[in-house]
Design a protein around this motif. Structure first.
Motif, PDB file in Angstrom:
ATOM      1  N   VAL A  63     -15.149  -9.982  -5.629  1.00 54.76           N
ATOM      2  CA  VAL A  63     -14.055  -9.944  -4.663  1.00 54.76           C
ATOM      3  C   VAL A  63     -13.432  -8.557  -4.749  1.00 54.76           C
ATOM      4  CG1 VAL A  63     -11.840 -10.959  -3.979  1.00 54.76           C
ATOM      5  CG2 VAL A  63     -13.571 -12.391  -5.106  1.00 54.76           C
ATOM      6  N   GLN A  64     -13.278  -7.900  -3.620  1.00 53.56           N
ATOM      7  CA  GLN A  64     -12.721  -6.549  -3.665  1.00 53.56           C
ATOM      8  C   GLN A  64     -11.716  -6.383  -2.535  1.00 53.56           C
ATOM      9  OE1 GLN A  64     -13.866  -3.279  -5.492  1.00 53.56           O
ATOM     10  NE2 GLN A  64     -11.795  -2.991  -4.700  1.00 53.56           N
ATOM     11  N   GLY A  65     -10.428  -6.229  -2.905  1.00 51.02           N
ATOM     12  CA  GLY A  65      -9.427  -5.893  -1.900  1.00 51.02           C
ATOM     13  C   GLY A  65      -9.595  -4.447  -1.479  1.00 51.02           C
ATOM     14  N   PHE A  66      -9.316  -4.157  -0.226  1.00 47.95           N
ATOM     15  CA  PHE A  66      -9.461  -2.762   0.222  1.00 47.95           C
ATOM     16  C   PHE A  66      -8.597  -2.505   1.435  1.00 47.95           C
ATOM     17  CE2 PHE A  66     -11.873  -2.627   4.242  1.00 47.95           C
ATOM     18  CZ  PHE A  66     -12.200  -3.959   4.374  1.00 47.95           C
ATOM     19  N   ILE A  67      -8.293  -1.238   1.642  1.00 51.71           N
ATOM     20  CA  ILE A  67      -7.784  -0.798   2.933  1.00 51.71           C
ATOM     21  C   ILE A  67      -8.624   0.397   3.343  1.00 51.71           C
ATOM     22  CG2 ILE A  67      -5.450  -1.694   2.631  1.00 51.71           C
ATOM     23  CD1 ILE A  67      -4.568   1.143   1.999  1.00 51.71           C
TER      24      ILE A  67
ATOM     25  N   ILE B 153      -4.584  -8.923  -5.074  1.00 50.54           N
ATOM     26  CA  ILE B 153      -5.961  -8.413  -5.002  1.00 50.54           C
ATOM     27  C   ILE B 153      -6.114  -7.500  -3.787  1.00 50.54           C
ATOM     28  CG2 ILE B 153      -8.396  -9.066  -4.786  1.00 50.54           C
ATOM     29  CD1 ILE B 153      -7.671 -11.740  -6.133  1.00 50.54           C
ATOM     30  N   LEU B 154      -5.494  -7.903  -2.683  1.00 53.20           N
ATOM     31  CA  LEU B 154      -5.547  -7.095  -1.462  1.00 53.20           C
ATOM     32  C   LEU B 154      -4.706  -5.830  -1.609  1.00 53.20           C
ATOM     33  CD1 LEU B 154      -6.227  -6.658   1.534  1.00 53.20           C
ATOM     34  CD2 LEU B 154      -4.251  -8.084   2.104  1.00 53.20           C
TER      35      LEU B 154
ATOM     36  N   ARG C  46      -5.964  -3.512  -4.186  1.00 50.81           N
ATOM     37  CA  ARG C  46      -7.409  -3.229  -4.097  1.00 50.81           C
ATOM     38  C   ARG C  46      -8.092  -3.494  -5.427  1.00 50.81           C
ATOM     39  NH1 ARG C  46      -3.639   0.578  -1.908  1.00 50.81           N
ATOM     40  NH2 ARG C  46      -5.006   2.313  -1.339  1.00 50.81           N
ATOM     41  N   ILE C  47      -7.814  -4.673  -5.968  1.00 50.36           N
ATOM     42  CA  ILE C  47      -8.381  -5.057  -7.256  1.00 50.36           C
ATOM     43  C   ILE C  47      -9.828  -5.488  -7.052  1.00 50.36           C
ATOM     44  CG2 ILE C  47      -8.155  -6.646  -9.214  1.00 50.36           C
ATOM     45  CD1 ILE C  47      -5.165  -6.928  -8.412  1.00 50.36           C
TER      46      ILE C  47
ATOM     47  N   LEU D 290     -12.050  -8.266   0.818  1.00 50.53           N
ATOM     48  CA  LEU D 290     -10.765  -8.874   1.188  1.00 50.53           C
ATOM     49  C   LEU D 290      -9.977  -7.844   1.975  1.00 50.53           C
ATOM     50  CD1 LEU D 290      -8.797 -11.265   0.931  1.00 50.53           C
ATOM     51  CD2 LEU D 290      -7.973 -10.234  -1.190  1.00 50.53           C
TER      52      LEU D 290
ATOM     53  N   TYR E 189       0.830  -1.213   0.000  1.00 50.47           N
ATOM     54  CA  TYR E 189       0.000   0.000   0.000  1.00 50.47           C
ATOM     55  C   TYR E 189       0.854   1.248   0.000  1.00 50.47           C
ATOM     56  CZ  TYR E 189      -2.895  -3.378   2.546  1.00 50.47           C
ATOM     57  OH  TYR E 189      -3.570  -4.483   2.969  1.00 50.47           O
TER      58      TYR E 189
ATOM     59  N   ARG F  69      -2.619 -12.280  -3.141  1.00 46.82           N
ATOM     60  CA  ARG F  69      -2.249 -11.104  -2.340  1.00 46.82           C
ATOM     61  C   ARG F  69      -2.326  -9.805  -3.137  1.00 46.82           C
ATOM     62  NH1 ARG F  69       2.618  -8.509  -1.500  1.00 46.82           N
ATOM     63  NH2 ARG F  69       2.763  -7.383   0.470  1.00 46.82           N
TER      64      ARG F  69
ATOM     65  N   LEU G 213      -4.786 -10.946   4.859  1.00 49.50           N
ATOM     66  CA  LEU G 213      -4.370 -12.317   4.546  1.00 49.50           C
ATOM     67  C   LEU G 213      -3.381 -12.761   5.620  1.00 49.50           C
ATOM     68  CD1 LEU G 213      -3.842 -11.805   0.689  1.00 49.50           C
ATOM     69  CD2 LEU G 213      -5.556 -13.307   1.696  1.00 49.50           C
TER      70      LEU G 213
ATOM     71  N   ASP H 218      -9.094   3.811   1.608  1.00 51.16           N
ATOM     72  CA  ASP H 218      -9.861   3.960   0.371  1.00 51.16           C
ATOM     73  C   ASP H 218     -11.241   4.563   0.622  1.00 51.16           C
ATOM     74  OD1 ASP H 218      -7.721   2.609  -0.708  1.00 51.16           O
ATOM     75  OD2 ASP H 218      -8.734   0.662  -0.747  1.00 51.16           O
TER      76      ASP H 218
END
Lengths: 332, 332
Positions: free
Chosen positions: A270-274, B263-264, B267-268, A242, A61, B261, A245, A277
């Motif tokens: 499926v959506q990765g995020f922090i 994806i995380l 943020r895909i 997501l 990130y 990973r 991990l 965002d």
């Protein structure tokens, strides 16, 4: 005041699980403040899984912690000295001040604590973990009343809030956690509908029994074989925020996700995020979280290590799942 | 008219790659039509990767083909006999009529061909493959001008359209295909900016060279190691419409996706889909596709097997990547 600032710096980039020698303890006398700076007497340091990623080299990130630099981390404390026009001695503040007892800062990113909320809650249920839970669940998971929400690391700082929000929004909440004690806590204290012990050796069967109507939202904090098992239970048009991990952070070889096909067949999003965002959602999230907390509708636990010297071991323990709820370090 | 209807039925559920004995050829005399039925003289049968999934037991988009039933598949042809009030002898129609030369139908789901469009194009660029490409790319991929779109199986019926739409929308198009001939076709005939030969043994390096600014949209048709390689090049906030996993359809053991990973961290947004999820977009998609085709802005190729008896081998060949563009079977 103590004449020394105690810091923990990153001494080496860990291979796998961090070892004591990857951290370096440094004591140094307080330097005089420059104009615009303030000194904080740290009270609590927050330990969070994302920090493991910052110890690695390479793209993530944000840039990694430099070798020799103080480990990153959020601290709450009291202003001890100030040459900053906006912060006065005695005020309670929070910010990314790092693993140290007496951080000095120019005030950027620093916020005042909310006197109406319990102090340490502002590092957990009404802090980043709570906001992370709210944004990932509400903005990506979008649970509808009656749907089934599954969350991994359900006894942790984020997961424990995810399931409680799900229930407050009318969904069923099923947790996944490690060990019978944690599972009991998740069901009996946090009020989840069910909790599965992934160490019980019957993950797939137990998951099936706990989700007779399949899974509509899987809020994942862990990845690995648990992710594969839940993918096998997901419903058409389900959502998978997501968030983390954890199972992979200390792994030297990446786990291969075998049930990827479920994403196709079930048209899963499926959506990765922090959490960063979703800055435009912070106010709404905090409003709901603080309201629920005040109304006694959100419960939380803390695991508190004593003294900055205990931070490295507490951090490794948290990655292994030793903690219940938010992992903190009491600095003073 | 031929007095016999030739059918190919599912004789056994394949383990891995379908074998000849998994199919059964059946000839039977034409039965008289009941009221409301019509008989079609099939001209072309479409072969598509999704059919492999229908040969398996167990949950997928739709129920599997029953053992002993005619293989599913879209056919275009001419109405030969009709006791149906809405279809007259001589009309050209298309529908899911199965692997047979003279299907009989009650007309449900049957559509008339558009006389302004080339006939077989209505099984490819202006049929399901083209609409699949348009919906997945525009609704999930959402490419912006100047972004980089990567598509696997780029010489196939769907992938070849995805890259051309991407360019028509102002994005860069990078294909992935198997073999130098296909790659040349994708760049020189279809006009992609680049195409990578995944059989060249330098997938990761070639992908890096072809996507200097990273990947903003990955339209995946194949899964497996190619998916892992592209995940490693994806940009923050990129999108991954998941349309197919051809590399896995004949696999007896699922490939484990190691780069989950990404994806995380990036943020895909990954979204599995099938074209039926976008029925409300068909009209808009068909309008654009037909317009581009009429204007000479969309190119397409067909690989045509001769006679229904050739269908099983052509189907297996398509799953292996033998075809260029749309795989059809000429029935009459």
């Amino acid at each position: 005041m103590s004449a020394l600032n105690l810091q923990i710096r990153l001494a080496a980039r860990p291979q796998g699980t961090p070892r004591p020698e990857d951290f370096q303890l440094v004591e140094s006398p307080h330097a005089p403040l420059a104009e615009g700076q303030l000194r904080v007497r740290g009270q609590y340091l927050s330990l969070d899984p994302y920090m493991r990623g910052r110890m690695n080299e390479g793209r993530s990130y944000v840039p990694p912690v430099e070798l020799g630099a103080v480990m990153c981390g959020e601290v709450i404390g009291e202003v001890l000295e100030s040459r900053h026009p906006q912060f006065a001695v005695g005020e309670l503040v929070a910010g990314d001040l790092g693993w140290q007892t007496h951080p000095v800062t120019d005030g950027r990113g620093l916020r005042r604590l909310d006197a109406r909320l319990p102090q340490t809650a502002q590092l957990s249920v009404c802090g980043m973990p709570g906001i992370t839970a709210w944004c990932g669940l509400m903005r990506i998971g979008q649970p509808k009343p009656g749907e089934t929400v599954v969350v991994s690391a359900a006894a942790g700082a984020v997961g424990s809030i995810v399931g409680q929000i799900a229930r407050l929004k009318g969904a069923r909440a099923v947790g996944i956690a490690g060990g019978a004690d944690k599972c009991r806590h998740v069901v009996e204290e946090l009020g989840f509908d069910a909790c599965i012990d992934y160490k019980g050796g019957r993950l797939v069967e137990d998951l099936k029994a706990a989700t007779p109507g399949g899974v509509d939202v899987y809020f994942d904090n862990v990845g690995g074989p648990i992710l594969d098992a839940v993918l096998g239970r997901m419903n058409p048009f389900s959502r998978l925020p997501l968030c983390g991990l954890i199972s992979q952070y200390n792994a030297t070889e990446a786990y291969g996700v075998k049930n990827f096909r479920s994403i196709l067949v079930n048209r899963i999003r499926v959506q990765g995020f922090i959490v960063f965002d979703f800055q435009s959602d912070y106010r709404e999230a905090m409003g709901e979280l603080a309201g629920w907390l005040a109304a006694g509708q959100l419960r939380y636990r803390e695991t508190i290590a004593q003294g900055l010297r205990a931070a490295p071991a507490a951090f490794v323990g948290m990655l292994r799942g030793d903690n219940l709820g938010k992992q903190l370090v009491k600095l003073a």
